[in-house]
Design a protein around this motif. Structure first.
Motif, mmCIF file in Angstrom:
data_model
loop_
_atom_site.group_PDB
_atom_site.id
_atom_site.type_symbol
_atom_site.label_atom_id
_atom_site.label_comp_id
_atom_site.label_asym_id
_atom_site.label_seq_id
_atom_site.Cartn_x
_atom_site.Cartn_y
_atom_site.Cartn_z
ATOM 1 N N UNK A 1 1.057 4.345 1.199
ATOM 2 C CA UNK A 1 0.046 5.325 2.002
ATOM 3 C C UNK A 1 -1.098 5.890 1.323
ATOM 4 N N UNK A 2 -0.585 6.210 0.025
ATOM 5 C CA UNK A 2 -1.758 6.976 -0.785
ATOM 6 C C UNK A 2 -2.509 5.923 -1.686
ATOM 7 N N UNK A 3 -2.302 4.513 -1.294
ATOM 8 C CA UNK A 3 -3.079 3.537 -1.965
ATOM 9 C C UNK A 3 -2.402 2.841 -3.145
ATOM 10 N N UNK A 4 -1.166 3.239 -3.396
ATOM 11 C CA UNK A 4 -0.472 2.687 -4.575
ATOM 12 C C UNK A 4 -0.074 1.271 -4.147
#
Length: 542
Positions: free
Chosen positions: A251-254
């Motif tokens: 969800x944080x782009x990882x």
């Protein structure tokens, strides 16, 4: 035009992981021919899903697989408890619990015990046992399509290496094909629940100095809370091979590509508190913790089992155990219907019994993850609660289903575990002697219905033979007591009637899965009629 049928089997199992192989084992024990197709080329190579609870081990005991499983799990036999630390070499340390079975109290309730056997060690044992019983297990074989009609299921499977297509005709299909189940999708069955909870990347690695950091702390899992090394450490051999679950935040782009060897090594070193520790990354695999339950457990002649039916947070290992117990519940019912001693309506009880258990257990698993502050699970502090694990493992009950006399108002998961002998609960464990051989009452339950009658329950014992014969139902009967005419003699000081909630002239009817189907606290004026009605109702013969 009817398609050419290449294989005909009573049961087709789609998925050959823990639940699919367990289904094969249980059906094989009951003499039901079946075919297992698994798209992967072999059993699991990743050490995961290691916690096998006492109820699951009871089922493997009855199926004759327990000794082999414990042999495969011997390297972790001395590991107990869950530890929480800052790093392995510094910061606060707390045992969330130190012993699985403190004081050996579990022996009062079960002939088995917990077992740590990783999936990559357990699956080969199940495969060996299933094939020894005649199970046809085909790896590298994928289900492409299926259709069902009033009489069965027609499926097309493909060998992924040769490309060969084969058409399989089965009476029933069991989908043990995982959380993204293509079979469930094809049936159009939705899911209910909160959905995704958190995500981790499971990293396997070798590091000889990790054992020095761990010392004599033989844990099942260790939660690391230091931000630079947050995660969960699990031993594989307590020496050089380990698994580390690293929090992953898509969800944080990882992305998975972000988990390079360098990052993983740096993270593991921080968790150990040894900056220069040599670490060799040997593998990585993403996994997702979720809370979802299928809206239905099947349609027509197709049934869902395991992750295809429910997803649970891994804390407590409730998911895999619930799936194996799904397989056991369904296997005896399929065997009974295929064997002609139960009506097709018995299969409706699979969903009625197992779905409420999954709903309640998945919620308890999420609460346990919150309680343990599982790495990557961002929840409000205090969300979790300390529940009674034995109540979940051994105390779950079926409020309705293939039962007579269950109380629908009782909770599916009790706050505290107790053996009661009530309909809808697991039959109590009690050590007895039969012809000089010591056995658990649980060892009696597998292939047929079983009638246990109290010390003065001869009328039930005799009526059972007539009622079963009239209904066409296989029934094993045991008169319990210390006299020469009794079939089972409880150990000295044990009271069978009290444990099962009856008087000395009462009786208990137990299903092949070891759950109480019906109980009479005392004698009846017409025991043959009463037993006949109970058998027909439980087995859908009315």
């Amino acid at each position: 035009m009817n398609p050419k049928i290449d294989d005909r089997v009573p049961v087709l199992i789609v998925g050959g992981s823990l639940v699919g192989l367990s289904t094969s084992l249980f059906l094989g024990r009951l003499g039901v021919r079946h075919l297992v197709v698994e798209r992967h080329s072999g059993t699991s190579v990743h050490p995961r899903g290691r916690g096998n609870n006492v109820r699951t081990m009871e089922l493997f005991r009855t199926a004759g697989a327990e000794p082999l499983i414990r042999e495969a799990a011997s390297v972790l036999a001395e590991n107990h408890g869950i530890l929480q630390v800052g790093t392995l070499t510094g910061g606060p340390q707390e045992w969330l619990f130190k012993e699985i079975d403190p004081g050996g109290a579990l022996a009062r309730f079960s002939p088995s015990g917990w077992c740590l056997c990783s999936q990559n060690d357990l699956e080969p044992v199940l495969l060996r046992c299933a094939r020894d019983l005649g199970g046809d297990v085909r790896f590298g074989t994928e289900l492409l399509s299926f259709e069902q009609d009033a009489d069965g299921v027609t499926a097309v499977v493909q060998d992924r290496r040769s490309g060969e297509l084969r058409t399989v005709r089965a009476d029933y299909l069991v989908a043990a094909d995982g959380p993204r189940s293509p079979v469930r999708e094809r049936l159009g069955i939705g899911q209910e629940g909160p959905g995704d909870l958190f995500h981790n990347v499971s990293v396997t690695f070798r590091a000889k100095r990790m054992a020095d950091a761990v010392g004599d702390r033989r844990f099942i899992v260790c939660y690391l809370t230091d931000p630079e090394g947050e995660g969960a450490l699990l031993p594989v051999d307590n020496e050089a091979d380990w698994v580390f679950h690293m929090p992953w935040h898509p969800d944080r782009g990882e992305t998975l590509d972000d988990f390079t060897d360098e990052r993983c090594i740096r993270h593991i070193r921080a968790a150990a508190g040894i900056p220069d520790m040599e670490v060799e990354i040997t593998g990585r695999a993403p996994w997702h913790a979720a809370e979802r339950v299928a809206e239905r457990y099947g349609w027509g002649r197709v049934f869902l089992a395991g992750d295809s039916a429910h997803e649970m947070s891994p804390t407590g290992a409730f998911g895999s155990n619930t799936g194996i117990q799904d397989a056991h519940n369904l296997a005896w019912k399929l065997a009974a219907v295929l064997g002609g001693w139960a009506g097709p309506g018995l299969l409706d009880s699979y969903e009625a019994e197992r779905r409420p258990v999954a709903v309640a257990t998945s919620a308890r698993a999420s609460a346990r993850s919150a309680e343990h502050q599982h790495p990557g699970y961002d929840v409000t502090p205090g969300t979790g609660r300390r529940g009674n694990v034995l109540g979940v493992v051994l105390g779950y009950r079926y409020p309705s289903g293939a039962l007579v006399g269950a109380d629908p108002a009782e909770p599916v998961l009790p706050e505290r575990f107790r053996q009661s002998g009530e309909p809808g609960t697991r039959a109590p464990h009690q050590w007895c002697f039969r012809y000089g051989t010591r056995l658990s009452t649980l060892d009696l339950y597998e292939r047929s219905m079983v009638l246990l009658s109290g010390p003065t329950g001869q009328a039930w014992h005799e009526a059972g033979a007539r009622a079963a014969s009239a209904a066409g139902v296989p029934l094993d009967r045991y008169l319990v007591g210390g006299g020469p005419d009794h079939d089972l003699a409880p150990e000295p000081g044990a009271d069978w009637a009290e444990l099962h909630g009856t008087a000395a002239d009462g009786a208990v009817l137990v299903r092949p899965d070891g759950f109480v189907a019906w109980r009479s606290p005392s004698a009846a004026a017409d025991p043959e009629r009463v037993l006949g009605e109970a058998l027909r109702s439980v087995l859908g013969l009315d």
